[in-house]
Design a protein around this motif. Structure first.
Motif, PDB file in Angstrom:
ATOM      1  N   VAL A  61       0.840  -1.204   0.000  1.00 37.38           N
ATOM      2  CA  VAL A  61       0.000   0.000   0.000  1.00 37.38           C
ATOM      3  C   VAL A  61       0.873   1.251   0.000  1.00 37.38           C
ATOM      4  N   ASN A  62       1.917   1.271   0.837  1.00 37.62           N
ATOM      5  CA  ASN A  62       2.799   2.437   0.898  1.00 37.62           C
ATOM      6  C   ASN A  62       3.568   2.625  -0.407  1.00 37.62           C
ATOM      7  N   GLU A  63       4.007   1.530  -1.031  1.00 35.64           N
ATOM      8  CA  GLU A  63       4.703   1.636  -2.316  1.00 35.64           C
ATOM      9  C   GLU A  63       3.810   2.290  -3.367  1.00 35.64           C
ATOM     10  N   ASN A  64       2.568   1.818  -3.460  1.00 35.41           N
ATOM     11  CA  ASN A  64       1.650   2.364  -4.452  1.00 35.41           C
ATOM     12  C   ASN A  64       1.323   3.824  -4.169  1.00 35.41           C
ATOM     13  N   SER A  65       1.116   4.166  -2.900  1.00 36.40           N
ATOM     14  CA  SER A  65       0.783   5.547  -2.550  1.00 36.40           C
ATOM     15  C   SER A  65       1.962   6.486  -2.796  1.00 36.40           C
ATOM     16  N   THR A 122      -6.355  13.793  -5.260  1.00 31.19           N
ATOM     17  CA  THR A 122      -5.697  12.487  -5.237  1.00 31.19           C
ATOM     18  C   THR A 122      -5.798  11.877  -3.849  1.00 31.19           C
ATOM     19  N   PRO A 123      -6.647  10.861  -3.654  1.00 32.51           N
ATOM     20  CA  PRO A 123      -6.738  10.197  -2.345  1.00 32.51           C
ATOM     21  C   PRO A 123      -5.549   9.263  -2.131  1.00 32.51           C
ATOM     22  N   LEU A 124      -4.974   9.298  -0.947  1.00 32.54           N
ATOM     23  CA  LEU A 124      -3.811   8.474  -0.614  1.00 32.54           C
ATOM     24  C   LEU A 124      -4.024   7.793   0.731  1.00 32.54           C
ATOM     25  N   THR A 125      -3.448   6.613   0.853  1.00 31.28           N
ATOM     26  CA  THR A 125      -3.460   5.878   2.112  1.00 31.28           C
ATOM     27  C   THR A 125      -2.032   5.470   2.451  1.00 31.28           C
ATOM     28  N   PHE A 126      -1.612   5.761   3.676  1.00 32.16           N
ATOM     29  CA  PHE A 126      -0.279   5.379   4.130  1.00 32.16           C
ATOM     30  C   PHE A 126      -0.383   4.701   5.493  1.00 32.16           C
ATOM     31  N   TYR A 127       0.503   3.734   5.703  1.00 36.18           N
ATOM     32  CA  TYR A 127       0.694   3.172   7.031  1.00 36.18           C
ATOM     33  C   TYR A 127       1.917   3.850   7.632  1.00 36.18           C
ATOM     34  N   VAL A 128       1.712   4.558   8.737  1.00 34.72           N
ATOM     35  CA  VAL A 128       2.750   5.396   9.335  1.00 34.72           C
ATOM     36  C   VAL A 128       3.339   4.695  10.544  1.00 34.72           C
ATOM     37  N   ARG A 129       4.656   4.551  10.538  1.00 33.15           N
ATOM     38  CA  ARG A 129       5.338   3.911  11.665  1.00 33.15           C
ATOM     39  C   ARG A 129       5.380   4.846  12.866  1.00 33.15           C
ATOM     40  N   GLU A 130       5.460   4.254  14.036  1.00 31.35           N
ATOM     41  CA  GLU A 130       5.631   5.047  15.253  1.00 31.35           C
ATOM     42  C   GLU A 130       7.073   5.529  15.337  1.00 31.35           C
ATOM     43  N   THR A 131       7.247   6.827  15.346  1.00 34.54           N
ATOM     44  CA  THR A 131       8.579   7.418  15.457  1.00 34.54           C
ATOM     45  C   THR A 131       8.589   8.365  16.646  1.00 34.54           C
ATOM     46  N   GLU A 132       9.747   8.965  16.911  1.00 41.09           N
ATOM     47  CA  GLU A 132       9.851   9.901  18.028  1.00 41.09           C
ATOM     48  C   GLU A 132       8.948  11.113  17.819  1.00 41.09           C
ATOM     49  N   ALA A 148      -2.957   3.472  10.124  1.00 40.23           N
ATOM     50  CA  ALA A 148      -3.353   3.864   8.773  1.00 40.23           C
ATOM     51  C   ALA A 148      -3.785   5.327   8.764  1.00 40.23           C
ATOM     52  N   VAL A 149      -3.311   6.064   7.757  1.00 38.45           N
ATOM     53  CA  VAL A 149      -3.668   7.470   7.587  1.00 38.45           C
ATOM     54  C   VAL A 149      -4.182   7.658   6.168  1.00 38.45           C
ATOM     55  N   LYS A 150      -5.366   8.252   6.041  1.00 36.18           N
ATOM     56  CA  LYS A 150      -5.954   8.510   4.733  1.00 36.18           C
ATOM     57  C   LYS A 150      -6.188  10.010   4.570  1.00 36.18           C
ATOM     58  N   PHE A 151      -5.809  10.542   3.414  1.00 34.42           N
ATOM     59  CA  PHE A 151      -6.074  11.954   3.123  1.00 34.42           C
ATOM     60  C   PHE A 151      -6.136  12.142   1.616  1.00 34.42           C
ATOM     61  N   THR A 152      -6.707  13.263   1.194  1.00 30.83           N
ATOM     62  CA  THR A 152      -6.859  13.572  -0.225  1.00 30.83           C
ATOM     63  C   THR A 152      -6.109  14.856  -0.543  1.00 30.83           C
ATOM     64  N   LEU A 153      -5.169  14.786  -1.478  1.00 25.42           N
ATOM     65  CA  LEU A 153      -4.412  15.962  -1.890  1.00 25.42           C
ATOM     66  C   LEU A 153      -5.239  16.794  -2.862  1.00 25.42           C
ATOM     67  N   HIS A 154      -5.394  18.081  -2.541  1.00 29.67           N
ATOM     68  CA  HIS A 154      -6.061  19.006  -3.452  1.00 29.67           C
ATOM     69  C   HIS A 154      -5.375  20.369  -3.390  1.00 29.67           C
ATOM     70  N   THR A 155      -4.092  20.360  -3.023  1.00 31.94           N
ATOM     71  CA  THR A 155      -3.325  21.597  -2.899  1.00 31.94           C
ATOM     72  C   THR A 155      -2.786  22.048  -4.245  1.00 31.94           C
ATOM     73  N   ARG A 156      -2.315  23.312  -4.304  1.00 33.18           N
ATOM     74  CA  ARG A 156      -1.905  23.887  -5.582  1.00 33.18           C
ATOM     75  C   ARG A 156      -0.442  24.300  -5.619  1.00 33.18           C
ATOM     76  N   ASP A 157       0.277  24.121  -4.527  1.00 30.56           N
ATOM     77  CA  ASP A 157       1.694  24.472  -4.532  1.00 30.56           C
ATOM     78  C   ASP A 157       2.437  23.526  -3.601  1.00 30.56           C
TER      79      ASP A 157
END
Length: 541
Positions: A107-111, A133-143, A160-169
């Motif tokens: 999933v992370n590779e594709n995203s 662009t909807p994206l899904t990432f698995y986020v590791r626990e870090t400091e 798991a974290v899901k969000f949709t990119l709609h930014t312009r810069d």
């Protein structure tokens, strides 16, 4: 922040900003615009800077005379700075850290591929807007993201974290990604981007006065976001927009596909192999190159390579023998490493026999439960790593012998994990058992869940039959050349997807290669990827 107070400067500014207006219109816009510039609406720097980039050249030149240079110079972020700013994010989601979690890794590779395309398009000159662009990432626990008050992590240390990119810069994109993943944005200040209010972005959305958009001609970003929230990409609309591109790519890849099959058949016959596979979704050209490399090695050391007779060869990230006995050829290794591997195969076969004996001994101690290794659900382990894992578990069972009745658990299955501390029952019916679990707790858990495990396994077999029937029916109805799914897509998801597909009329699919995945994409060789939970019909409101 008051930039200028003189009435002449004020009128000049508004004239440049608004163009030719009537006296009343100019007066209303003057009040709105001047309050805006004086910070009465609490404008964020990066929001203003984005609007500044859309001004006409003459207006931009005049504003550069009015605004301090330090303010305008902070409006953009270079590609190199964006990559540097996203380092904490890449560190938290990089697939290399998910070696023991193949589904999350894929999933992370594709995203990441889709994110890379999005960032590249942002940097192209003259771009107007990008599709959400909807994206899904698995986020590791870090400091950085281990603080309190955040979404809890799983027992495996990621969420798991899901969000949709709609930014312009680039700047707003970087900030949005970091905030969505609960990662710090303080380090971006060192890039001279003046983002002291970045953390407040998601908590305090800015609402501009309607008169501002009316008089300036700018598009209201809130209207765009509202429209995005009401709209979802549908299967038919996506095929309409991407079908021709996929057909063209597929047509161009046909000669290479034939060459790949020829090379695969020749090598399988020459080395008497059971199969040749790839662990990752490399392109056809890349796969042909790997087979050519193996063919050249076969010409030089044919007798050595014949040690792999009857085996399956898998091109992957590292060389060795896998837990299930497949010969793994690391694509980054040179011929010397491959040759050494083929020379050691007889010793690997001996270790494989010892491993199978160890599995039988564990099965006897657990009432006849079968020890299995499921490639799609378990991390990619070498034969040595898997044997060591089994050996540790076997010694714990011998030390704390569990009184299971012989063959009472026959027909059940278990997989052994090294990253869990409590046993669990998978929806497919097999037990997930940690190698270091407490034997007493393990006995109680297995006995109480045994019947549920049998029921799950029965449903799995029934679901698999239905899945195969639906795949055949879909392939026939849409005249597909190839129909398959990614390993991360379950049988239940595939069944649901196929049932809804069969209700559609999709002429674009004729002769295509269709892959059921978690996102929309046209692969470089023309394969169509659609999410298993695709939407269709009119835009959802």
């Amino acid at each position: 922040m008051r930039l200028c107070t003189g009435s002449r400067e004020r009128r000049s500014f508004l004239l440049v900003w608004g163009g030719r207006w009537s006296r009343s219109e100019g007066s209303r816009a003057a009040d709105a615009g001047w309050n805006l510039i004086n910070g009465c609406l609490g404008i964020d720097v990066h929001i203003y800077s984005e609007m500044f980039c859309h001004l006409r050249p003459v207006r931009r030149l005049c504003l550069e005379k009015i605004f301090p240079h330090w303010f305008l110079s902070s409006r953009t972020l270079s590609g190199a700075e964006a990559v540097n700013a996203l380092r904490p994010f890449y560190f938290a989601v990089h697939p290399d850290f998910f070696g023991q979690h193949p589904r999350e890794r894929e999933v992370n590779e594709n995203s990441l591929k889709r994110l890379s395309v999005y960032l590249e398009n942002l940097q192209k000159p003259g771009f107007r807007s990008l599709k959400p662009t909807p994206l899904t990432f698995y986020v590791r626990e870090t400091e950085q993201n281990s603080s309190e008050g955040q979404e809890p992590f799983s027992t495996s240390g990621f969420r798991a974290v899901k969000f949709t990119l709609h930014t312009r810069d680039l700047l707003s994109t970087v900030l949005y990604i970091l905030n969505s993943c609960s990662l710090s944005v303080e380090h971006i200040q060192s890039l001279n981007t003046n983002v002291h209010s970045a953390k407040r972005m998601s908590d305090r959305p800015i609402k501009w006065d309607k008169s501002y958009y009316y008089f300036t001609g700018f598009k209201d970003p809130h209207e765009d976001l509202e429209q995005v929230s009401r709209m979802e990409t549908t299967l038919t609309s996506w095929l309409d927009n991407n079908g021709k591109s996929a057909v063209k790519k597929l047509k161009n890849s046909l000669p290479l596909r034939k060459e790949l099959e020829r090379l695969k058949d020749d090598l399988s016959h020459q080395l008497q192999l059971s199969d040749i596979r790839w662990q990752r979704s490399w392109g056809i050209a890349h796969r042909c190159s790997q087979l050519h490399s193996l063919g050249r090695l076969a010409q030089q050391n044919l007798e050595t390579l014949k040690n792999a007779k009857g085996c399956t060869i898998i091109f992957t990230d590292r060389s060795g023998m896998s837990a299930v006995g497949h010969v793994m050829l690391g694509t980054m290794d040179v011929h010397h490493h491959w040759t050494k591997l083929f020379e050691r195969l007889p010793s690997y076969f001996d270790l494989q026999r010892r491993l199978m004996l160890l599995e039988d001994q564990i099965s006897y101690l657990l009432g006849g439960m079968q020890v299995v290794y499921i490639e799609e659900l378990q991390p990619v382990l070498t034969l040595e790593e898997y044997y060591s894992l089994l050996d540790v578990f076997y010694n714990r069972l011998l030390k704390n012998r569990i009184p299971f009745h012989p063959r009472s658990l026959r027909g059940l299955q278990m997989i052994l994990n090294s990253d869990r501390y409590a046993p669990s029952l998978h929806e497919l019916g097999h037990f997930n058992i940690p190698s270091l679990c407490d034997p007493a707790n393990l006995q109680w858990f297995i006995l109480t869940k045994a019947q549920q495990a049998r029921d799950n396994m029965k449903r799995k077999e029934e679901l698999k039959v239905i899945e195969n029937e639906l795949i055949q029916a879909s392939t026939k109805k849409f005249s597909l050349e190839k129909f398959y799914k990614e390993p991360s897509v379950s049988s239940k998801q595939m069944v649901d997807c196929c049932k809804r597909l069969l209700e559609q009329s999709l002429p674009y699919l004729k002769g295509m290669h269709l892959c059921i995945s978690h996102f929309y994409s046209v692969m470089q060789d023309g394969d169509l990827c659609i999410p298993w939970n695709w939407k269709d019909g009119e835009a959802i409101k």
